[in-house]
Scaffold this active site. Structure first.
Site, mmCIF file in Angstrom:
data_model
loop_
_atom_site.group_PDB
_atom_site.id
_atom_site.type_symbol
_atom_site.label_atom_id
_atom_site.label_comp_id
_atom_site.label_asym_id
_atom_site.label_seq_id
_atom_site.Cartn_x
_atom_site.Cartn_y
_atom_site.Cartn_z
ATOM 1 C CG ASN A 1 -6.305 -24.152 11.390
ATOM 2 O OD1 ASN A 1 -6.252 -23.182 10.636
ATOM 3 N ND2 ASN A 1 -6.638 -25.348 10.967
ATOM 4 C CD GLU B 1 -7.782 -24.438 -0.470
ATOM 5 O OE1 GLU B 1 -7.988 -25.530 0.102
ATOM 6 O OE2 GLU B 1 -7.502 -24.346 -1.661
ATOM 7 C CD GLU C 1 -4.726 -21.595 -0.472
ATOM 8 O OE1 GLU C 1 -4.784 -22.133 0.631
ATOM 9 O OE2 GLU C 1 -4.642 -20.362 -0.647
HETATM 10 P P1 NAD Z 1 -13.888 -18.849 10.196
HETATM 11 O O1 NAD Z 1 -14.602 -19.157 8.927
HETATM 12 O O2 NAD Z 1 -14.697 -18.548 11.387
HETATM 13 O O3 NAD Z 1 -12.911 -17.617 9.987
HETATM 14 C C1 NAD Z 1 -11.953 -17.606 8.949
HETATM 15 C C2 NAD Z 1 -11.594 -16.164 8.645
HETATM 16 O O4 NAD Z 1 -12.753 -15.521 8.107
HETATM 17 C C3 NAD Z 1 -11.194 -15.351 9.871
HETATM 18 O O5 NAD Z 1 -10.167 -14.445 9.522
HETATM 19 C C4 NAD Z 1 -12.475 -14.607 10.194
HETATM 20 O O6 NAD Z 1 -12.274 -13.410 10.922
HETATM 21 C C5 NAD Z 1 -12.967 -14.308 8.793
HETATM 22 N N1 NAD Z 1 -14.386 -13.938 8.692
HETATM 23 C C6 NAD Z 1 -15.383 -14.140 9.576
HETATM 24 N N2 NAD Z 1 -16.528 -13.609 9.100
HETATM 25 C C7 NAD Z 1 -16.251 -13.089 7.883
HETATM 26 C C8 NAD Z 1 -17.014 -12.420 6.898
HETATM 27 N N3 NAD Z 1 -18.310 -12.178 7.055
HETATM 28 N N4 NAD Z 1 -16.402 -12.017 5.767
HETATM 29 C C9 NAD Z 1 -15.089 -12.278 5.569
HETATM 30 N N5 NAD Z 1 -14.309 -12.898 6.475
HETATM 31 C C10 NAD Z 1 -14.887 -13.298 7.628
HETATM 32 O O7 NAD Z 1 -12.894 -20.087 10.453
HETATM 33 P P2 NAD Z 1 -11.939 -20.302 11.696
HETATM 34 O O8 NAD Z 1 -12.765 -20.688 12.866
HETATM 35 O O9 NAD Z 1 -10.963 -19.211 11.827
HETATM 36 O O10 NAD Z 1 -11.102 -21.596 11.192
HETATM 37 C C11 NAD Z 1 -11.617 -22.868 11.207
HETATM 38 C C12 NAD Z 1 -12.200 -23.275 9.868
HETATM 39 O O11 NAD Z 1 -11.235 -23.086 8.834
HETATM 40 C C13 NAD Z 1 -12.550 -24.753 9.821
HETATM 41 O O12 NAD Z 1 -13.783 -24.920 9.166
HETATM 42 C C14 NAD Z 1 -11.420 -25.364 9.005
HETATM 43 O O13 NAD Z 1 -11.749 -26.567 8.372
HETATM 44 C C15 NAD Z 1 -11.146 -24.274 8.030
HETATM 45 N N6 NAD Z 1 -9.808 -24.417 7.479
HETATM 46 C C16 NAD Z 1 -9.674 -24.828 6.189
HETATM 47 C C17 NAD Z 1 -8.409 -25.031 5.659
HETATM 48 C C18 NAD Z 1 -8.227 -25.509 4.244
HETATM 49 O O14 NAD Z 1 -7.120 -25.386 3.737
HETATM 50 N N7 NAD Z 1 -9.238 -26.056 3.600
HETATM 51 C C19 NAD Z 1 -7.280 -24.778 6.442
HETATM 52 C C20 NAD Z 1 -7.458 -24.355 7.755
HETATM 53 C C21 NAD Z 1 -8.727 -24.168 8.268
#
Ligand code: NAD
Length: 488
Positions: free
Chosen positions: A148, A247, A459
């Site tokens: 995002n 996070e 962070e």
């Molecule tokens: P996601 O969890 O699907 O993916 C995040 C990252 O993890 C990507 O790079 C993905 O390829 C990787 N990933 C997927 N499977 C994995 C595995 N088995 N092992 C290691 N890495 C793996 O999340 P998304 O759809 O990219 O982003 C949306 C989510 O991120 C939402 O839940 C949002 O709330 C969260 N988010 C949190 C923050 C924060 O600061 N707390 C900031 C932005 C987004």
């Protein structure tokens, strides 16, 4: 169309397998990237390991200077970065210009400047000893980021980790790897030694991520993404007792008391729900409005949401772009259907936008729900789409109770002119970041992270530099002229 390799050991490495990165607003291919696998994960970790002794031995000033140069180069390529971020995420160019790139620059400059704060302490122990601590880097940091805010979310890991003397392997989200690769180029040109920073791209979530998190030489994992994946990351890195910071997702309350500055609260409520089309971990989707102003707030919130300028993200006039991917639009649609089934009322929106020119993207209408019970799935689960829900409350106690009715604890917004009430509520809400009379302000100086299912660790800020990217070594020196004999 740009074509990228992997960035390993200071070089661009091509792979036989490639994948396409598409613009979510129209499905067009915008770049082609290399596909990393287990072999490249090994190469990247080994190159980060080899670079560690030299990099960690350099002075903070020298490491900070490279970050400053990188910040300068990003400023020189400001528009290119903003455009690429917009093309890969589907978020409006006015957002990436006003937020993502300036915030990225601010984070690099901030960590370059506070590096000297990495000091140890002296402990006044009994006896004739000098006891002190040192802050030392972990070694290789594995960083995993979501789609995002791809550049800023990468840089809030990269800047503190590198300035503290760690080396790094970054795995950006499959659909938004481009600004992370541009960041590698910029760090390279800024003089970062080979191997200190490596970037691996792959189209399948999990392949590189699983190999990286389970790698025994990755001593620290810094993950941003969904709670479900965060749990898996923690489990896999437990095998070699890596330090893990997470996070994760959120379902934040946005509490408006009757005495709030109405217009300001309203403006920020729109920002909290429709910036990035609601695809923000901090989205303040549970809008609790005190009963005396509920009707007025609801009417004006809907009126303002109806005026949002939906359009092509690269158009400077666009306020609301496209959702990022098919799964996201399907999930949002599913939650609106579920909300209706559970008795919620759709005040506006609730549907995909399918008429041209929006038919080739993942456009979804800004949506407002009412009659939402706090226990409904739509009020409990993170949707990560433009779905705001308005719920009335009566008094401070109920506001706190409703705000805390969630398994998440990332952020909260509080709107009142009564400073005592604002602080009482701020202290009672279970959230890592609380905004009073503002929302979504994340300067690099302040720690940022979640309670409960929203994660651990903080962070940004000094906390992050000290607690996330260094470990403490305790050194004790005997300065007594006598020696200590236990046996004999
Ligand atoms: P996601 O969890 O699907 O993916 C995040 C990252 O993890 C990507 O790079 C993905 O390829 C990787 N990933 C997927 N499977 C994995 C595995 N088995 N092992 C290691 N890495 C793996 O999340 P998304 O759809 O990219 O982003 C949306 C989510 O991120 C939402 O839940 C949002 O709330 C969260 N988010 C949190 C923050 C924060 O600061 N707390 C900031 C932005 C987004």
């Amino acid at each position: 169309m740009q074509s990228y390799g992997l960035y390993i050991g200071g070089e661009w490495v091509s792979t036989s397998e490639r994948y396409e990165v598409r613009n979510p607003a129209n499905g067009e291919v915008i770049a082609e990237c290399a596909v990393a696998g287990a072999e490249q994960v090994e190469q990247a970790v080994q190159s980060a390991l080899s670079a560690f002794p030299d990099w960690s031995a350099r002075s903070y000033e020298e490491r900070g200077e490279i970050l400053r140069r990188a910040s300068q180069l990003i400023q020189e390529r400001f528009e290119q970065f903003a455009l690429t971020e917009t093309l890969e995420t589907g978020r409006a160019i006015r957002e990436t210009m006003a937020h993502d790139i300036p915030s990225t620059v601010a984070v690099l400059d901030y960590f370059a400047g506070i590096a000297p704060a990495l000091q140890g302490e002296v402990q006044p122990v009994p006896g004739m000893y000098l006891a002190y601590t040192r802050r030392e880097p972990y070694g290789v940091v594995g960083a995993i980021t979501p789609w995002n805010f791809p550049l800023w979310l990468a840089v809030i890991k990269v800047a503190p980790a590198l300035v503290a003397g760690n080396t790094m392997v970054l795995k950006p989200a499959p659909t938004t790897p481009l600004t992370a690769l541009m960041l590698a180029q910029v760090l390279h040109e800024a003089g970062l030694p080979p191997g200190v920073f490596n970037v691996l791209t792959d189209p399948t979530p999990g392949t590189v991520g699983d190999a990286l998190t389970a790698h025994p030489k990755v001593s620290k994992i810094s993950f941003t993404g969904s709670t479900a994946v965060g749990v898996r990351v923690m489990q896999r890195s437990a095998s070699h007792v890596a330090s893990v910071s997470l996070e994760l997702g959120g379902k934040s309350p946005f509490i408006v008391f009757a005495d709030a500055d109405f217009d300001r609260a309203l403006a920020y409520a729109l920002l909290a729900n429709y910036f990035a089309q609601g695809q923000m971990c901090t989205a303040g989707t549970r809008i609790f409005v005190e009963r005396p102003i509920f009707e007025r707030f609801r009417e004006q919130f809907v009126a303002r949401a109806q005026r949002l300028q939906i359009g092509d993200p690269i158009d400077p006039g666009t306020e609301f772009g496209t959702l990022h991917k098919r799964e996201q639009i399907e999930k949002t649609e599913g939650y609106v259907a579920l909300a209706k089934q559970d008795g919620a009322r759709v005040l506006m929106g609730g549907n995909r936008i399918t008429e041209p020119p929006f038919d080739k993207g993942f456009y979804f209408q800004p949506t407002v729900l009412e009659n939402v019970e706090p226990t409904m799935r739509v009020a409990c689960d993170e949707i990560f789409g433009p779905v705001a829900m308005l719920m009335p409350f009566e008094g401070e106690e109920e506001a706190i109770r409703l705000a805390n009715m969630t398994d998440y604890g990332l952020a909260a917004g509080i709107w009142t002119q009564d400073i005592g009430k604002a602080l009482r509520v701020a202290h009672a809400v279970e959230a890592g970041k609380v905004w009073i009379n503002c929302y979504n302000m994340i300067p690099p100086h302040t720690p940022y992270g979640g309670y409960k299912l929203s994660g651990n660790g903080r962070e940004l800020g000094l906390h992050c530099l000290l607690e996330l990217y260094t470990q403490v070594k305790s050194v004790q020196v005997d300065i007594s002229p006598d020696y200590f004999e236990w046996f004999g």
